[in-house]
Design a protein around this motif. Structure first.
Motif, PDB file in Angstrom:
ATOM      1  N   SER A  63     -12.934  -7.083   0.606  1.00  0.00           N
ATOM      2  CA  SER A  63     -14.203  -7.452   1.250  1.00  0.00           C
ATOM      3  C   SER A  63     -13.903  -8.420   2.275  1.00  0.00           C
ATOM      4  N   TRP A  64     -12.832  -9.304   1.860  1.00  0.00           N
ATOM      5  CA  TRP A  64     -12.442 -10.676   2.482  1.00  0.00           C
ATOM      6  C   TRP A  64     -11.558 -10.099   3.831  1.00  0.00           C
ATOM      7  N   LEU A  65     -11.118  -8.906   3.734  1.00  0.00           N
ATOM      8  CA  LEU A  65     -10.194  -8.535   4.900  1.00  0.00           C
ATOM      9  C   LEU A  65     -10.686  -7.996   5.812  1.00  0.00           C
ATOM     10  N   ASP A  66     -11.513  -8.878   6.726  1.00  0.00           N
ATOM     11  CA  ASP A  66     -12.027  -8.468   7.902  1.00  0.00           C
ATOM     12  C   ASP A  66     -10.999  -8.259   9.108  1.00  0.00           C
ATOM     13  N   LEU A  75      -2.408  -7.069   6.524  1.00  0.00           N
ATOM     14  CA  LEU A  75      -2.965  -6.458   5.111  1.00  0.00           C
ATOM     15  C   LEU A  75      -4.011  -5.261   5.473  1.00  0.00           C
ATOM     16  N   ASP A  76      -3.620  -4.427   6.466  1.00  0.00           N
ATOM     17  CA  ASP A  76      -4.359  -3.269   6.997  1.00  0.00           C
ATOM     18  C   ASP A  76      -4.561  -2.068   5.798  1.00  0.00           C
ATOM     19  N   THR A  77      -3.737  -2.067   4.734  1.00  0.00           N
ATOM     20  CA  THR A  77      -3.949  -1.013   3.782  1.00  0.00           C
ATOM     21  C   THR A  77      -4.687  -1.664   2.436  1.00  0.00           C
ATOM     22  N   GLY A  78      -5.062  -2.798   2.397  1.00  0.00           N
ATOM     23  CA  GLY A  78      -5.807  -3.578   1.365  1.00  0.00           C
ATOM     24  C   GLY A  78      -4.875  -4.234   0.573  1.00  0.00           C
ATOM     25  N   TRP A  79      -5.491  -5.061  -0.081  1.00  0.00           N
ATOM     26  CA  TRP A  79      -4.727  -6.031  -0.865  1.00  0.00           C
ATOM     27  C   TRP A  79      -4.147  -5.533  -2.291  1.00  0.00           C
ATOM     28  N   GLU A  81      -2.906  -2.291  -2.914  1.00  0.00           N
ATOM     29  CA  GLU A  81      -1.870  -1.828  -2.248  1.00  0.00           C
ATOM     30  C   GLU A  81      -0.600  -2.865  -1.737  1.00  0.00           C
ATOM     31  N   TYR A  82      -0.754  -3.640  -0.938  1.00  0.00           N
ATOM     32  CA  TYR A  82       0.089  -4.751  -0.959  1.00  0.00           C
ATOM     33  C   TYR A  82       0.585  -5.163  -2.232  1.00  0.00           C
ATOM     34  N   TRP A  83      -0.141  -5.551  -3.380  1.00  0.00           N
ATOM     35  CA  TRP A  83       0.283  -6.124  -4.529  1.00  0.00           C
ATOM     36  C   TRP A  83       1.513  -5.029  -5.282  1.00  0.00           C
ATOM     37  N   GLN A  84       1.003  -3.807  -5.171  1.00  0.00           N
ATOM     38  CA  GLN A  84       1.739  -2.875  -5.894  1.00  0.00           C
ATOM     39  C   GLN A  84       3.160  -2.845  -5.107  1.00  0.00           C
ATOM     40  N   ALA A  85       3.082  -2.769  -3.774  1.00  0.00           N
ATOM     41  CA  ALA A  85       4.446  -2.632  -2.863  1.00  0.00           C
ATOM     42  C   ALA A  85       5.173  -3.844  -3.343  1.00  0.00           C
ATOM     43  N   VAL A  86       4.555  -5.097  -3.404  1.00  0.00           N
ATOM     44  CA  VAL A  86       5.433  -6.301  -4.049  1.00  0.00           C
ATOM     45  C   VAL A  86       6.120  -5.950  -5.215  1.00  0.00           C
ATOM     46  N   ARG A  87       5.329  -5.653  -6.236  1.00  0.00           N
ATOM     47  CA  ARG A  87       5.903  -5.188  -7.472  1.00  0.00           C
ATOM     48  C   ARG A  87       7.046  -4.043  -7.252  1.00  0.00           C
ATOM     49  N   GLU A  88       6.787  -3.141  -6.588  1.00  0.00           N
ATOM     50  CA  GLU A  88       7.686  -2.292  -6.577  1.00  0.00           C
ATOM     51  C   GLU A  88       8.982  -2.689  -5.958  1.00  0.00           C
ATOM     52  N   ASP A  89       8.970  -3.810  -4.663  1.00  0.00           N
ATOM     53  CA  ASP A  89      10.056  -4.135  -4.129  1.00  0.00           C
ATOM     54  C   ASP A  89      10.828  -5.214  -5.069  1.00  0.00           C
ATOM     55  N   GLU A 126       1.563 -13.901   0.697  1.00  0.00           N
ATOM     56  CA  GLU A 126       0.315 -13.490   1.278  1.00  0.00           C
ATOM     57  C   GLU A 126      -0.673 -13.984   0.703  1.00  0.00           C
ATOM     58  N   MET A 127      -1.485 -14.629   1.608  1.00  0.00           N
ATOM     59  CA  MET A 127      -2.961 -15.221   1.051  1.00  0.00           C
ATOM     60  C   MET A 127      -3.985 -14.979   2.071  1.00  0.00           C
ATOM     61  N   VAL A 128      -5.158 -14.840   1.330  1.00  0.00           N
ATOM     62  CA  VAL A 128      -6.562 -14.424   2.134  1.00  0.00           C
ATOM     63  C   VAL A 128      -7.459 -15.313   1.775  1.00  0.00           C
TER      64      VAL A 128
END
Length: 199
Positions: A63-66, A75-79, A81-89, A126-128
């Motif tokens: 909801s903060w990703l205005d 972060l256009d795909t959501g927080w 999804e970003y966090w999951q991508a970080v863990r996979e990487d 990343e931070m928001v």
């Protein structure tokens, strides 16, 4: 007594004593905009609490990703999804430890941050910040605390903190500078800024 004012007072009391999960309240930004603004202004921003990010925080952080936050972070795909991508990487970098935290000021959720530790360097990826808390110094306070906590990671071997910041993200640049980071230079493509803090 106006019944709607009484109900708003009861709602505020419930939130302050945490009978209502804060992330549920924040998911309806329009309905609670005045209350969120009031809570943000009255929160003690000198007392931050860091909690592990998990699925229950997803609607809140998203909801903060205005439009402003997305343009400054990508972060256009959501927080989540970003966090999951970080863990996979991270699987490609043995020894890399990644962390994701939701930060609270006076019990009120105000920001989220992802960072990783690899080869003695802590990188803020990343931070928001909750829109109601932007411009109130939360980013600076959060980064200052992260600097102080850095030695607790990787068995005390962290000696450098770093972050890449978009050139148009003036708010983050100011937060990093105020927390003691220095502009080291630009990324290889010459576009984004690299901020560094040496311990």
């Amino acid at each position: 007594v106006d019944a709607s004012l009484l109900q708003e007072a009861v709602s505020l009391t419930d939130i302050l004593v945490q009978k209502v999960p804060l992330w549920e309240m924040y998911c309806n930004k329009e309905q609670n905009a005045a209350m969120v603004s009031f809570l943000a202004m009255s929160a003690d921003k000198n007392i931050l609490h860091w909690a592990d990010y998990d699925g229950k925080h997803t609607p809140l952080v998203d909801s903060w990703l205005d439009e402003e936050a997305i343009s400054m972070t990508g972060l256009d795909t959501g927080w989540d999804e970003y966090w999951q991508a970080v863990r996979e990487d991270a699987a490609n970098y043995p020894g890399c430890e990644d962390y994701c935290r939701v930060v609270f000021a006076g019990g009120i959720p105000c920001a989220a941050i992802c960072f990783g530790v690899f080869q003695n360097t802590l990188t803020v990826s990343e931070m928001v910040v909750n829109p109601a808390f932007r411009g109130l110094g939360i980013g600076t306070r959060m980064l200052s605390e992260l600097v102080n906590m850095a030695k607790n990671f990787a068995f005390g071997s962290v000696n450098r903190l770093t972050a890449v910041v978009y050139p148009q993200n003036f708010g983050s640049q100011k937060a990093f500078r105020n927390a003691g980071f220095h502009l080291e230079g630009k990324t290889e493509d010459g576009v984004d800024f690299i901020y560094t803090y040496m311990l």
